[in-house]
Design a protein around this motif. Structure first.
Motif, PDB file in Angstrom:
ATOM      1  N   MET A   1       0.874  -1.187   0.000  1.00  0.00           N
ATOM      2  CA  MET A   1       0.000   0.000   0.000  1.00  0.00           C
ATOM      3  C   MET A   1       0.907   1.232   0.000  1.00  0.00           C
ATOM      4  SD  MET A   1      -2.836   1.132   2.814  1.00  0.00           S
ATOM      5  CE  MET A   1      -3.620  -0.470   2.748  1.00  0.00           C
ATOM      6  N   GLU A   2       0.916   1.984  -1.094  1.00  0.00           N
ATOM      7  CA  GLU A   2       1.852   3.098  -1.276  1.00  0.00           C
ATOM      8  C   GLU A   2       1.641   4.190  -0.249  1.00  0.00           C
ATOM      9  OE1 GLU A   2       3.221   6.286  -4.712  1.00  0.00           O
ATOM     10  OE2 GLU A   2       1.858   4.653  -5.233  1.00  0.00           O
ATOM     11  N   LEU A   3       0.394   4.563   0.071  1.00  0.00           N
ATOM     12  CA  LEU A   3       0.108   5.634   1.019  1.00  0.00           C
ATOM     13  C   LEU A   3       0.579   5.277   2.424  1.00  0.00           C
ATOM     14  CD1 LEU A   3      -1.099   8.410   1.384  1.00  0.00           C
ATOM     15  CD2 LEU A   3      -3.343   7.375   1.691  1.00  0.00           C
ATOM     16  N   LYS A   4       0.451   3.997   2.782  1.00  0.00           N
ATOM     17  CA  LYS A   4       0.927   3.551   4.094  1.00  0.00           C
ATOM     18  C   LYS A   4       2.427   3.720   4.204  1.00  0.00           C
ATOM     19  CE  LYS A   4       0.756  -0.430   7.212  1.00  0.00           C
ATOM     20  NZ  LYS A   4       2.184  -0.442   7.462  1.00  0.00           N
ATOM     21  N   LYS A   5       3.148   3.407   3.089  1.00  0.00           N
ATOM     22  CA  LYS A   5       4.600   3.552   3.107  1.00  0.00           C
ATOM     23  C   LYS A   5       5.003   5.027   3.241  1.00  0.00           C
ATOM     24  CE  LYS A   5       8.760   2.263   0.569  1.00  0.00           C
ATOM     25  NZ  LYS A   5       9.393   3.517   0.848  1.00  0.00           N
ATOM     26  N   VAL A   6       4.246   5.906   2.575  1.00  0.00           N
ATOM     27  CA  VAL A   6       4.526   7.338   2.678  1.00  0.00           C
ATOM     28  C   VAL A   6       4.383   7.808   4.137  1.00  0.00           C
ATOM     29  CG1 VAL A   6       3.694   9.642   2.045  1.00  0.00           C
ATOM     30  CG2 VAL A   6       3.885   7.857   0.307  1.00  0.00           C
ATOM     31  N   LEU A   7       3.322   7.360   4.785  1.00  0.00           N
ATOM     32  CA  LEU A   7       3.103   7.741   6.184  1.00  0.00           C
ATOM     33  C   LEU A   7       4.200   7.199   7.088  1.00  0.00           C
ATOM     34  CD1 LEU A   7      -0.758   7.248   6.456  1.00  0.00           C
ATOM     35  CD2 LEU A   7       0.477   9.417   6.372  1.00  0.00           C
ATOM     36  N   ASP A   8       4.620   5.950   6.860  1.00  0.00           N
ATOM     37  CA  ASP A   8       5.709   5.381   7.664  1.00  0.00           C
ATOM     38  C   ASP A   8       6.998   6.163   7.477  1.00  0.00           C
ATOM     39  OD1 ASP A   8       4.133   3.409   8.745  1.00  0.00           O
ATOM     40  OD2 ASP A   8       4.611   1.931   7.178  1.00  0.00           O
ATOM     41  N   ASP A   9       7.275   6.568   6.242  1.00  0.00           N
ATOM     42  CA  ASP A   9       8.493   7.354   5.987  1.00  0.00           C
ATOM     43  C   ASP A   9       8.428   8.725   6.673  1.00  0.00           C
ATOM     44  OD1 ASP A   9       9.457   5.285   4.471  1.00  0.00           O
ATOM     45  OD2 ASP A   9       8.895   6.167   2.524  1.00  0.00           O
ATOM     46  N   GLY A  14      10.322  12.456  10.459  1.00  0.00           N
ATOM     47  CA  GLY A  14       9.960  13.486  11.427  1.00  0.00           C
ATOM     48  C   GLY A  14      10.600  13.259  12.789  1.00  0.00           C
ATOM     49  N   LEU A  15      10.563  12.011  13.279  1.00  0.00           N
ATOM     50  CA  LEU A  15      11.164  11.707  14.587  1.00  0.00           C
ATOM     51  C   LEU A  15      12.670  11.942  14.572  1.00  0.00           C
ATOM     52  CD1 LEU A  15       9.162   8.510  15.625  1.00  0.00           C
ATOM     53  CD2 LEU A  15       8.868  10.847  16.470  1.00  0.00           C
ATOM     54  N   LYS A  37      -0.582  22.802   7.180  1.00  0.00           N
ATOM     55  CA  LYS A  37      -1.663  22.526   6.227  1.00  0.00           C
ATOM     56  C   LYS A  37      -1.138  22.156   4.845  1.00  0.00           C
ATOM     57  CE  LYS A  37      -5.060  25.509   8.468  1.00  0.00           C
ATOM     58  NZ  LYS A  37      -5.965  26.669   8.323  1.00  0.00           N
ATOM     59  N   LYS A  38       0.036  22.649   4.515  1.00  0.00           N
ATOM     60  CA  LYS A  38       0.619  22.349   3.210  1.00  0.00           C
ATOM     61  C   LYS A  38       1.715  21.297   3.303  1.00  0.00           C
ATOM     62  CE  LYS A  38      -0.289  27.019   1.444  1.00  0.00           C
ATOM     63  NZ  LYS A  38       0.297  28.232   0.846  1.00  0.00           N
ATOM     64  N   GLY A  39       1.840  20.657   4.465  1.00  0.00           N
ATOM     65  CA  GLY A  39       2.876  19.665   4.678  1.00  0.00           C
ATOM     66  C   GLY A  39       2.555  18.331   4.031  1.00  0.00           C
ATOM     67  N   PRO A  40       3.528  17.419   3.988  1.00  0.00           N
ATOM     68  CA  PRO A  40       3.348  16.110   3.327  1.00  0.00           C
ATOM     69  C   PRO A  40       2.279  15.246   3.996  1.00  0.00           C
ATOM     70  CG  PRO A  40       5.409  16.187   4.557  1.00  0.00           C
ATOM     71  CD  PRO A  40       4.886  17.566   4.525  1.00  0.00           C
ATOM     72  N   LEU A  41       2.084  15.392   5.324  1.00  0.00           N
ATOM     73  CA  LEU A  41       1.076  14.597   5.997  1.00  0.00           C
ATOM     74  C   LEU A  41      -0.330  14.985   5.523  1.00  0.00           C
ATOM     75  CD1 LEU A  41       0.373  12.433   8.072  1.00  0.00           C
ATOM     76  CD2 LEU A  41       0.434  14.223   9.835  1.00  0.00           C
ATOM     77  N   GLY A  60      -6.299   5.818   7.934  1.00  0.00           N
ATOM     78  CA  GLY A  60      -6.703   6.925   8.811  1.00  0.00           C
ATOM     79  C   GLY A  60      -6.135   6.770  10.217  1.00  0.00           C
ATOM     80  N   ALA A  61      -6.199   5.543  10.745  1.00  0.00           N
ATOM     81  CA  ALA A  61      -5.643   5.286  12.076  1.00  0.00           C
ATOM     82  C   ALA A  61      -4.140   5.510  12.088  1.00  0.00           C
ATOM     83  CB  ALA A  61      -5.979   3.862  12.507  1.00  0.00           C
ATOM     84  N   LEU A  62      -3.458   5.070  10.983  1.00  0.00           N
ATOM     85  CA  LEU A  62      -2.006   5.271  10.905  1.00  0.00           C
ATOM     86  C   LEU A  62      -1.663   6.757  10.841  1.00  0.00           C
ATOM     87  CD1 LEU A  62       0.864   4.144  10.600  1.00  0.00           C
ATOM     88  CD2 LEU A  62       0.435   3.946   8.115  1.00  0.00           C
ATOM     89  N   ALA A  63      -2.453   7.504  10.085  1.00  0.00           N
ATOM     90  CA  ALA A  63      -2.193   8.942   9.951  1.00  0.00           C
ATOM     91  C   ALA A  63      -2.330   9.641  11.302  1.00  0.00           C
ATOM     92  CB  ALA A  63      -3.162   9.542   8.926  1.00  0.00           C
ATOM     93  N   ASN A  64      -3.365   9.261  12.075  1.00  0.00           N
ATOM     94  CA  ASN A  64      -3.536   9.859  13.410  1.00  0.00           C
ATOM     95  C   ASN A  64      -2.370   9.514  14.328  1.00  0.00           C
ATOM     96  OD1 ASN A  64      -5.963  11.150  12.867  1.00  0.00           O
ATOM     97  ND2 ASN A  64      -7.198   9.343  13.410  1.00  0.00           N
TER      98      ASN A  64
END
Length: 347
Positions: A1-9, A14-15, A37-41, A60-64
């Motif tokens: 899932m490409e979006l999940k990988k983006v969020l993990d990265d 960020g950390l 608001k204009k950030g990658p997240l 959605g849960a991963l993004a939160n």
């Protein structure tokens, strides 16, 4: 899932950047970069509309989680950096409390003020009222009310500074007595008062005279007041100021506002009356003038001299201080020389 990988990265990057940040400004830039608001997240979350219904809850849960983790890391890092900054400032502004403090020089009341306060306290204890009045006075109250009409020769002894023909710098505190006597209601009791303050005369400045000096005048008006009352009061005053073993004597004198009038001497406190340089080998030192209030003074104030009578006295705190402490030059009181004044620290 490409979006999940983006969020993990984003989470990992960020950390890492938050952990590496050393300045508060850097943390603020990271917050805007990842959580703005204009950030990658925010941009990644906009792509959730293309996900299937099964994937949306997971992403959605991963993004939160990513947002919450980054925000928590930012808060923790900010608190840590702020504590470091506080410690740095404390170290830079450190005060060594073990150093000795700077001692402040504490002043004291002027010696004349000490003498005046002492005399006032004595008479307050005797039931007298302390009354103050204007130093710029009317000729009427300064002279005429005190049985000194405009052509009276005794005025020459009290030549003063005139502002106009009728306004002058007072030569005595007697006008305070005249004003008080004029207003006093004898149905409420006798008048017992002292009036302290500065007075002014055109004296030549020398070791024993000054154009400005202090005076305390006393006045008692009631029925059946006698010379014995006056003598007892003055004897008590002399013993209070100069010592309990002192004696006084009264010599006939003249003052326009009293009749009879007396000069008051006190037995020499330097030699005990045996004779020395202080008393000019007489055993006595002149300290003040007094007498029974002249009937004209009472009449001028609207008081019936056939019913009421009393006594008055006037003493100079400057002279009392000179005699008490053995000071030879009255000008020393007014030169503001700390070396002189600090000898009289009071009690």
């Amino acid at each position: 899932m490409e979006l999940k990988k983006v969020l993990d990265d984003l989470h990992e990057q960020g950390l890492q950047q938050i952990e590496a940040a050393k300045q508060l400004d850097t943390l603020n830039d990271i917050r805007i970069k990842f959580l703005g608001k204009k950030g990658p997240l925010s941009q990644a979350l906009r792509g959730m509309k293309d996900l299937s219904e099964q994937e949306r809850p997971q992403v959605g849960a991963l993004a939160n989680t990513v947002r919450n983790d980054l925000q928590a890391a930012l808060d923790q890092a900010r608190q840590h950096l702020e504590e470091q900054e506080t410690q740095r400032k404390l170290q830079a502004e450190k005060i060594d409390v073990t150093l000795p403090g700077r001692q402040r020089h504490l002043g004291t009341k002027h010696v004349i003020t000490q003498v005046m306060d002492d005399i006032e306290a004595l008479f307050i204890g005797l039931g007298y009222e302390v009354v103050n009045g204007p130093e710029v006075e009317e000729d009427h109250y300064n002279f005429e009310m005190m049985n000194l009409p405009k052509d009276h020769p005794a005025r020459d002894m009290q030549d003063t500074f005139y502002i106009t023909k009728e306004i002058l710098m007072r030569t005595q505190t007697s006008p305070v007595q005249a004003r008080t006597l004029e207003k006093h209601d004898f149905s409420k009791g006798p008048l017992k008062m002292i009036s302290p303050g500065k007075v002014y005369r055109r004296d030549t400045d020398d070791a024993t005279h000054s154009h400005q000096f202090n005076q305390i005048e006393g006045l008692v008006i009631d029925k059946h007041i006698t010379m014995a009352d006056l003598k007892g009061t003055l004897e008590l005053t002399a013993r209070h100021v100069f010592g309990q073993e002192r004696k006084i004597r009264l010599r006939p004198s003249y003052f326009p506002f009293t009749e009879p009038s007396v000069e008051v001497d006190v037995s020499c406190f330097a030699c005990g009356g045996k004779g020395c340089a202080v008393c000019k080998h007489t055993g006595w030192v002149e300290v003040l003038g007094a007498g029974m209030v002249h009937p004209n003074v009472l009449t001028n104030a609207g008081v019936d001299p056939k019913i009421y009578g009393g006594f008055a006295f006037g003493l100079g705190p400057d002279r009392f201080a000179m005699l008490k402490y053995g000071i030879n030059d009255i000008r020393d009181f007014y030169l503001d020389d700390v070396r002189f004044l600090e000898q009289f620290q009071g009690e």
